[in-house]
Design a protein around this motif. Structure first.
Motif, PDB file in Angstrom:
ATOM      1  N   GLN A  96       0.824  -1.211   0.000  1.00  9.04           N
ATOM      2  CA  GLN A  96       0.000   0.000   0.000  1.00  9.04           C
ATOM      3  C   GLN A  96       0.859   1.263   0.000  1.00  9.04           C
ATOM      4  O   GLN A  96       0.337   2.359   0.166  1.00  9.04           O
ATOM      5  CB  GLN A  96      -0.922  -0.012   1.221  1.00  9.04           C
ATOM      6  CG  GLN A  96      -1.851  -1.205   1.245  1.00  9.04           C
ATOM      7  CD  GLN A  96      -2.520  -1.389   2.593  1.00  9.04           C
ATOM      8  OE1 GLN A  96      -2.314  -0.631   3.529  1.00  9.04           O
ATOM      9  NE2 GLN A  96      -3.331  -2.423   2.698  1.00  9.04           N
ATOM     10  N   ARG A  97       2.167   1.097  -0.164  1.00  6.83           N
ATOM     11  CA  ARG A  97       3.095   2.227  -0.114  1.00  6.83           C
ATOM     12  C   ARG A  97       3.947   2.307  -1.387  1.00  6.83           C
ATOM     13  O   ARG A  97       5.144   2.060  -1.366  1.00  6.83           O
ATOM     14  CB  ARG A  97       4.011   2.082   1.113  1.00  6.83           C
ATOM     15  CG  ARG A  97       3.327   2.098   2.468  1.00  6.83           C
ATOM     16  CD  ARG A  97       2.786   3.473   2.834  1.00  6.83           C
ATOM     17  NE  ARG A  97       3.750   4.543   2.666  1.00  6.83           N
ATOM     18  CZ  ARG A  97       4.587   4.963   3.601  1.00  6.83           C
ATOM     19  NH1 ARG A  97       4.591   4.398   4.788  1.00  6.83           N
ATOM     20  NH2 ARG A  97       5.426   5.949   3.349  1.00  6.83           N
ATOM     21  N   PRO A  98       3.337   2.672  -2.519  1.00  3.28           N
ATOM     22  CA  PRO A  98       4.117   2.761  -3.764  1.00  3.28           C
ATOM     23  C   PRO A  98       5.173   3.861  -3.719  1.00  3.28           C
ATOM     24  O   PRO A  98       6.049   3.901  -4.585  1.00  3.28           O
ATOM     25  CB  PRO A  98       3.051   3.031  -4.825  1.00  3.28           C
ATOM     26  CG  PRO A  98       1.909   3.630  -4.085  1.00  3.28           C
ATOM     27  CD  PRO A  98       1.936   3.011  -2.707  1.00  3.28           C
ATOM     28  N   ASP A  99       5.111   4.742  -2.718  1.00  5.70           N
ATOM     29  CA  ASP A  99       6.111   5.793  -2.568  1.00  5.70           C
ATOM     30  C   ASP A  99       7.445   5.255  -2.050  1.00  5.70           C
ATOM     31  O   ASP A  99       8.451   5.950  -2.099  1.00  5.70           O
ATOM     32  CB  ASP A  99       5.597   6.878  -1.619  1.00  5.70           C
ATOM     33  CG  ASP A  99       5.262   6.335  -0.227  1.00  5.70           C
ATOM     34  OD1 ASP A  99       4.535   5.312  -0.153  1.00  5.70           O
ATOM     35  OD2 ASP A  99       5.710   6.917   0.771  1.00  5.70           O
ATOM     36  N   LEU A 100       7.461   3.998  -1.591  1.00  6.37           N
ATOM     37  CA  LEU A 100       8.681   3.420  -1.036  1.00  6.37           C
ATOM     38  C   LEU A 100       9.347   2.467  -2.037  1.00  6.37           C
ATOM     39  O   LEU A 100       8.675   1.715  -2.734  1.00  6.37           O
ATOM     40  CB  LEU A 100       8.372   2.658   0.254  1.00  6.37           C
ATOM     41  CG  LEU A 100       7.832   3.491   1.411  1.00  6.37           C
ATOM     42  CD1 LEU A 100       7.537   2.597   2.605  1.00  6.37           C
ATOM     43  CD2 LEU A 100       8.801   4.603   1.789  1.00  6.37           C
ATOM     44  N   LEU A 101      10.672   2.522  -2.061  1.00  6.80           N
ATOM     45  CA  LEU A 101      11.443   1.584  -2.881  1.00  6.80           C
ATOM     46  C   LEU A 101      11.465   0.201  -2.251  1.00  6.80           C
ATOM     47  O   LEU A 101      11.614  -0.796  -2.941  1.00  6.80           O
ATOM     48  CB  LEU A 101      12.882   2.078  -3.045  1.00  6.80           C
ATOM     49  CG  LEU A 101      13.077   3.365  -3.820  1.00  6.80           C
ATOM     50  CD1 LEU A 101      14.538   3.804  -3.755  1.00  6.80           C
ATOM     51  CD2 LEU A 101      12.649   3.166  -5.270  1.00  6.80           C
ATOM     52  N   GLY A 102      11.348   0.179  -0.931  1.00  6.78           N
ATOM     53  CA  GLY A 102      11.371  -1.100  -0.239  1.00  6.78           C
ATOM     54  C   GLY A 102      11.373  -0.926   1.258  1.00  6.78           C
ATOM     55  O   GLY A 102      11.225   0.179   1.783  1.00  6.78           O
ATOM     56  N   ALA A 103      11.545  -2.061   1.947  1.00  3.31           N
ATOM     57  CA  ALA A 103      11.561  -2.083   3.402  1.00  3.31           C
ATOM     58  C   ALA A 103      12.669  -3.009   3.868  1.00  3.31           C
ATOM     59  O   ALA A 103      13.020  -3.971   3.174  1.00  3.31           O
ATOM     60  CB  ALA A 103      10.218  -2.551   3.949  1.00  3.31           C
ATOM     61  N   ALA A 104      13.209  -2.724   5.056  1.00  2.00           N
ATOM     62  CA  ALA A 104      14.333  -3.507   5.555  1.00  2.00           C
ATOM     63  C   ALA A 104      14.264  -3.675   7.066  1.00  2.00           C
ATOM     64  O   ALA A 104      13.768  -2.808   7.777  1.00  2.00           O
ATOM     65  CB  ALA A 104      15.647  -2.822   5.188  1.00  2.00           C
TER      66      ALA A 104
END
Length: 144
Positions: A96-104
Motif C-alpha cells: 500500500q506504499r508505492p512511494d517506497l522503494l522497499g523495506a528492511a
C-alpha cells in the motif's frame, strides 16, 4: 437478475484477493536463517521463488539496497525490495506504499522471522526507504 450480478462481482473480487502473493528471494547458498524466513513467508501465504546467489552484494546493489540497511537475504515483490527479516504482515503493508522503494530489517535481530530462538526477541524496526533515499519507520517490535 441484479442479485446474481452482485454475487458474481463478489466472487470475482474474492478470487483476486485469494491469489497467492509471489516474492523472489535472493540468498546465499549456506544461510540457514534465509531458509527459515522463506518458511515464514510460505506459512503466511506467499509463493516464494528461491534464487541461490553467489554474490549477494551485487544483488543488493542492483536492487538499490543501501549498505546501512543490509541483512543476509533480499526479496523482491511488486518491484519493491524486502531486505532481511521483514515480517510477512509488514510486507503486505508495503504493497500500500508505492512511494517506497522497499523495506528492511537491518542486521539479524533475534526474534525476527527466521531468527527465532526460544522466547527471546531483540527490539527492532522495519525501515522503509523512499525514492529520495530518506528512511522512515514502518513498524517497531519491542524486546521481550
Amino acid at each position: 437478475m441484479r442479485p446474481l450480478i452482485l454475487l458474481a462481482g463478489l466472487l470475482s473480487s474474492l478470487s483476486v484477493a485469494a491469489e497467492p502473493l509471489t516474492i523472489d528471494v535472493h540468498r546465499d547458498p549456506n544461510c540457514g536463517c534465509c531458509k527459515a524466513w522463506i518458511s515464514h513467508l510460505q506459512d503466511n501465504g506467499f509463493t516464494v521463488n528461491d534464487h541461490v546467489e553467489n554474490d549477494m552484494s551485487a544483488v543488493k546493489q542492483r536492487l538499490g539496497v543501501p549498505p546501512r540497511l543490509a541483512s543476509c537475504h533480499t526479496g523482491v515483490i511488486s518491484g519493491q525490495f524486502i531486505e532481511g527479516h521483514v515480517p510477512a504482515a509488514d510486507i503486505l503493508k508495503l504493497r500500500q506504499r508505492p512511494d517506497l522503494l522497499g523495506a528492511a530489517v537491518p542486521g539479524m535481530p533475534t526474534g525476527s522471522p527466521g531468527m527465532e530462538y526460544g522466547n527471546v526477541r531483540d527490539a527492532y524496526q522495519v525501515i522503509g526507504l523512499d525514492k529520495q533515499g530518506a528512511e522512515q519507520i514502518i513498524n517497531e517490535y519491542p524486546a521481550n
